[in-house]
Motif scaffolding. Sequence first.
Motif, PDB file in Angstrom:
ATOM      1  N   TYR A 150       0.835  -1.208   0.000  1.00  0.00           N
ATOM      2  CA  TYR A 150       0.000   0.000   0.000  1.00  0.00           C
ATOM      3  C   TYR A 150       0.864   1.250   0.000  1.00  0.00           C
ATOM      4  CZ  TYR A 150      -3.699  -3.272   1.299  1.00  0.00           C
ATOM      5  OH  TYR A 150      -4.574  -4.329   1.314  1.00  0.00           O
ATOM      6  N   GLU A 151       0.307   2.323  -0.558  1.00  0.00           N
ATOM      7  CA  GLU A 151       0.983   3.614  -0.596  1.00  0.00           C
ATOM      8  C   GLU A 151       0.038   4.691  -0.091  1.00  0.00           C
ATOM      9  OE1 GLU A 151       2.284   4.443  -4.524  1.00  0.00           O
ATOM     10  OE2 GLU A 151       3.504   2.629  -4.725  1.00  0.00           O
ATOM     11  N   ALA A 152       0.601   5.714   0.530  1.00  0.00           N
ATOM     12  CA  ALA A 152      -0.205   6.862   0.935  1.00  0.00           C
ATOM     13  C   ALA A 152      -0.599   7.640  -0.317  1.00  0.00           C
ATOM     14  CB  ALA A 152       0.591   7.757   1.884  1.00  0.00           C
ATOM     15  N   SER A 153      -1.845   8.039  -0.398  1.00  0.00           N
ATOM     16  CA  SER A 153      -2.346   8.714  -1.588  1.00  0.00           C
ATOM     17  C   SER A 153      -3.421   9.721  -1.190  1.00  0.00           C
ATOM     18  CB  SER A 153      -2.894   7.673  -2.575  1.00  0.00           C
ATOM     19  OG  SER A 153      -3.247   8.281  -3.786  1.00  0.00           O
ATOM     20  N   GLU A 154      -3.967  10.421  -2.185  1.00  0.00           N
ATOM     21  CA  GLU A 154      -5.043  11.379  -1.952  1.00  0.00           C
ATOM     22  C   GLU A 154      -6.100  11.244  -3.031  1.00  0.00           C
ATOM     23  OE1 GLU A 154      -1.858  12.663  -2.544  1.00  0.00           O
ATOM     24  OE2 GLU A 154      -1.235  12.587  -0.440  1.00  0.00           O
ATOM     25  N   ILE A 155      -7.324  11.574  -2.646  1.00  0.00           N
ATOM     26  CA  ILE A 155      -8.427  11.682  -3.606  1.00  0.00           C
ATOM     27  C   ILE A 155      -8.640  13.169  -3.838  1.00  0.00           C
ATOM     28  CG2 ILE A 155     -10.852  11.181  -4.060  1.00  0.00           C
ATOM     29  CD1 ILE A 155     -10.637   8.880  -2.054  1.00  0.00           C
ATOM     30  N   PRO A 156      -8.379  13.667  -5.038  1.00  0.00           N
ATOM     31  CA  PRO A 156      -8.511  15.109  -5.279  1.00  0.00           C
ATOM     32  C   PRO A 156      -9.942  15.586  -5.077  1.00  0.00           C
ATOM     33  CG  PRO A 156      -7.274  14.032  -7.035  1.00  0.00           C
ATOM     34  CD  PRO A 156      -7.881  12.941  -6.217  1.00  0.00           C
ATOM     35  N   ALA A 157     -10.106  16.833  -4.686  1.00  0.00           N
ATOM     36  CA  ALA A 157     -11.435  17.434  -4.518  1.00  0.00           C
ATOM     37  C   ALA A 157     -12.181  17.414  -5.845  1.00  0.00           C
ATOM     38  CB  ALA A 157     -11.294  18.865  -4.006  1.00  0.00           C
ATOM     39  N   GLY A 158     -13.464  17.085  -5.793  1.00  0.00           N
ATOM     40  CA  GLY A 158     -14.296  17.073  -6.994  1.00  0.00           C
ATOM     41  C   GLY A 158     -14.108  15.868  -7.883  1.00  0.00           C
ATOM     42  N   THR A 159     -13.406  14.841  -7.385  1.00  0.00           N
ATOM     43  CA  THR A 159     -13.157  13.651  -8.197  1.00  0.00           C
ATOM     44  C   THR A 159     -14.451  13.015  -8.688  1.00  0.00           C
ATOM     45  OG1 THR A 159     -11.053  13.150  -7.107  1.00  0.00           O
ATOM     46  CG2 THR A 159     -12.178  11.326  -8.181  1.00  0.00           C
ATOM     47  N   PHE A 160     -15.479  12.988  -7.833  1.00  0.00           N
ATOM     48  CA  PHE A 160     -16.720  12.296  -8.185  1.00  0.00           C
ATOM     49  C   PHE A 160     -17.806  13.263  -8.650  1.00  0.00           C
ATOM     50  CE2 PHE A 160     -14.564   9.853  -4.781  1.00  0.00           C
ATOM     51  CZ  PHE A 160     -14.166   8.784  -5.562  1.00  0.00           C
ATOM     52  N   ASP A 203     -13.095  18.588  -0.547  1.00  0.00           N
ATOM     53  CA  ASP A 203     -11.700  18.877  -0.250  1.00  0.00           C
ATOM     54  C   ASP A 203     -10.897  17.595  -0.479  1.00  0.00           C
ATOM     55  OD1 ASP A 203      -9.456  20.187   0.461  1.00  0.00           O
ATOM     56  OD2 ASP A 203      -9.929  20.405   2.595  1.00  0.00           O
ATOM     57  N   GLU A 204      -9.598  17.757  -0.557  1.00  0.00           N
ATOM     58  CA  GLU A 204      -8.734  16.592  -0.762  1.00  0.00           C
ATOM     59  C   GLU A 204      -8.858  15.637   0.426  1.00  0.00           C
ATOM     60  OE1 GLU A 204      -4.530  16.770  -2.578  1.00  0.00           O
ATOM     61  OE2 GLU A 204      -4.188  16.655  -0.404  1.00  0.00           O
ATOM     62  N   VAL A 205      -8.926  14.324   0.116  1.00  0.00           N
ATOM     63  CA  VAL A 205      -9.102  13.306   1.147  1.00  0.00           C
ATOM     64  C   VAL A 205      -7.905  12.362   1.122  1.00  0.00           C
ATOM     65  CG1 VAL A 205     -10.543  11.417   1.986  1.00  0.00           C
ATOM     66  CG2 VAL A 205     -11.609  13.429   0.945  1.00  0.00           C
ATOM     67  N   LYS A 206      -7.282  12.169   2.284  1.00  0.00           N
ATOM     68  CA  LYS A 206      -6.164  11.235   2.375  1.00  0.00           C
ATOM     69  C   LYS A 206      -6.676   9.800   2.367  1.00  0.00           C
ATOM     70  CE  LYS A 206      -2.955  14.230   4.867  1.00  0.00           C
ATOM     71  NZ  LYS A 206      -2.108  14.396   6.075  1.00  0.00           N
ATOM     72  N   THR A 207      -5.938   8.941   1.696  1.00  0.00           N
ATOM     73  CA  THR A 207      -6.328   7.535   1.616  1.00  0.00           C
ATOM     74  C   THR A 207      -5.104   6.690   1.312  1.00  0.00           C
ATOM     75  OG1 THR A 207      -7.870   5.972   0.581  1.00  0.00           O
ATOM     76  CG2 THR A 207      -6.871   7.625  -0.845  1.00  0.00           C
ATOM     77  N   ILE A 208      -5.320   5.415   1.074  1.00  0.00           N
ATOM     78  CA  ILE A 208      -4.233   4.527   0.658  1.00  0.00           C
ATOM     79  C   ILE A 208      -4.545   3.989  -0.735  1.00  0.00           C
ATOM     80  CG2 ILE A 208      -3.539   3.857   2.983  1.00  0.00           C
ATOM     81  CD1 ILE A 208      -5.097   1.263   2.616  1.00  0.00           C
ATOM     82  N   SER A 209      -3.510   3.616  -1.425  1.00  0.00           N
ATOM     83  CA  SER A 209      -3.674   3.085  -2.782  1.00  0.00           C
ATOM     84  C   SER A 209      -2.877   1.789  -2.927  1.00  0.00           C
ATOM     85  CB  SER A 209      -3.203   4.095  -3.827  1.00  0.00           C
ATOM     86  OG  SER A 209      -1.811   4.328  -3.706  1.00  0.00           O
ATOM     87  N   PHE A 210      -3.248   1.025  -3.897  1.00  0.00           N
ATOM     88  CA  PHE A 210      -2.521  -0.200  -4.256  1.00  0.00           C
ATOM     89  C   PHE A 210      -2.632  -0.356  -5.763  1.00  0.00           C
ATOM     90  CE2 PHE A 210      -6.880  -1.343  -3.436  1.00  0.00           C
ATOM     91  CZ  PHE A 210      -7.208  -2.211  -4.463  1.00  0.00           C
ATOM     92  N   SER A 211      -1.801  -1.216  -6.312  1.00  0.00           N
ATOM     93  CA  SER A 211      -1.717  -1.322  -7.771  1.00  0.00           C
ATOM     94  C   SER A 211      -2.179  -2.678  -8.273  1.00  0.00           C
ATOM     95  CB  SER A 211      -0.282  -1.064  -8.237  1.00  0.00           C
ATOM     96  OG  SER A 211       0.142   0.233  -7.890  1.00  0.00           O
TER      97      SER A 211
END
Length: 480
Positions: free
Chosen positions: A258-268, A277-285
């Motif tokens: 896993y990696e630390a990541s963000e969901i940009p504001a207005g993504t959805f 607003d930007e939301v912190k989350t985790i990501s994987f590939s």
Amino acid sequence: MAVSLKRLFSRSIAADPDAVGPLAPLSPRSTKRKMMLVTLASTLALVGAVSGAYYFAMRPVTLRIAVGPQNSDDLKVVQTLTQSFAHSQVRLRPLQTDGATASAAALADGKADLAIIRGDLDVPKIAQAVATLRKNVAVLWVPPSVKGQKAGPKITKIQQLAGRRIGVVGRTPANVNLLKVILTQYGVDTSKLDIIQFPANEAAEAIRNQKADAYLAAGPVNSKITSDAINASIREGASPKFLAIDAAAAISQNFPAYEASEIPAGTFGGSPARPDDEVKTISFSHHIVARKGLSEATVAAFTRQLFAVRQTLLSEFPLAAKIETPDTDKDAAIPVHPGAAAYVDGEEKTFLDRYSDYIWFSLMGLSLLGSVGAWFASYLKKDERGNNSTLRERLLDMLTAARHSDSIDELDGMQSEADTILRDTLQCFEHGAIDNGSLTAFNIALEQFHNAVADRKTLLASMPQNLHRAGVQLRATGAS
């Protein structure tokens, strides 16, 4: 001293046409011509071998790629790539599975050459990274409460999910494991959770029917499945609450997949923007991996084709833009395949680079075989050369005897024997047992012999018959 064999041969026959039978015509092929033919044959064999090796190396190769589940974005990407590679050096044959876990198992069992797998699952030991197909983010949200309906305590942070009912979008157990990793980091007892999974095509309806208190979805940032699920959470214009995973960096330390990541504001989308607003989350590939041991040249060619068509696929399949080169660091979570690393580092080998050593050693081997063959052929002709040397010595002995012979019959017999020696010598030359120098020396001896016989016959014919007999008797008396 140039001597004509034809002239000498004609003289020998004229002297006694009945002494020997008809001679076989001399073959026009000389030793030099034979060597030229052997060299030409060897060259053609080498060219054929190189051409065969080139065809073998460059022939189309079909790789089996495990991907799933049915109707997934991964499967659509692979199907699109399969069509694009239809006339390429490396071609694909999709092997549909139930998901990333099944795809990894197919690779481990040798049923597939390539596979699409999740980086946060157990990666087969024989798997080596070829490309990063896409990055996925974990999205946690809480639907807004419905007016007039009794609701529990408001959920604003992850710790408050303890004891709640949580819906997970997708049937794969990997998403449930992802949820547990997140909650465990925040000290939430996952054994007391009520986790419900919804198939991706039923998630929106389940969310509208308020089947859970909070939801988790995992997929690309622009995933339509995630967007539809979030839009289904809207209540009377109120947007859902997105839960930030502030401990993303800590999770990535404990779980390298896993990696630390963000969901940009207005993504959805939406108005107001979701999220606002930007939301912190985790990501994987999701990775494209190849089995260890798959040809380096084949994987390099596949990687080159993959990134060559990526831009051309954007119009019909935007997810192709998410394909990235693999991590080539030695401490990467999934070790990179040497073929993919060669492409990324610009060290991909050409045909000559890969096979120059084989071509060189083949040339050396052919040269060695030619030398050994020449020595062996020379060894086999040793007896023939020795016999010819004996015949030449016999011819020289007859030359001396002819100069003192007093019998025309004896001279005729020696000339008949010389014809036989001539035949054997010409055959030795034709077989390559003797060279031009030896043949020239033999010609000189043969001409001297014929001259001696002719001169002796002329002398005997000019002598009176009685003198000739007297000479014979005198020699007989002296011998006694």
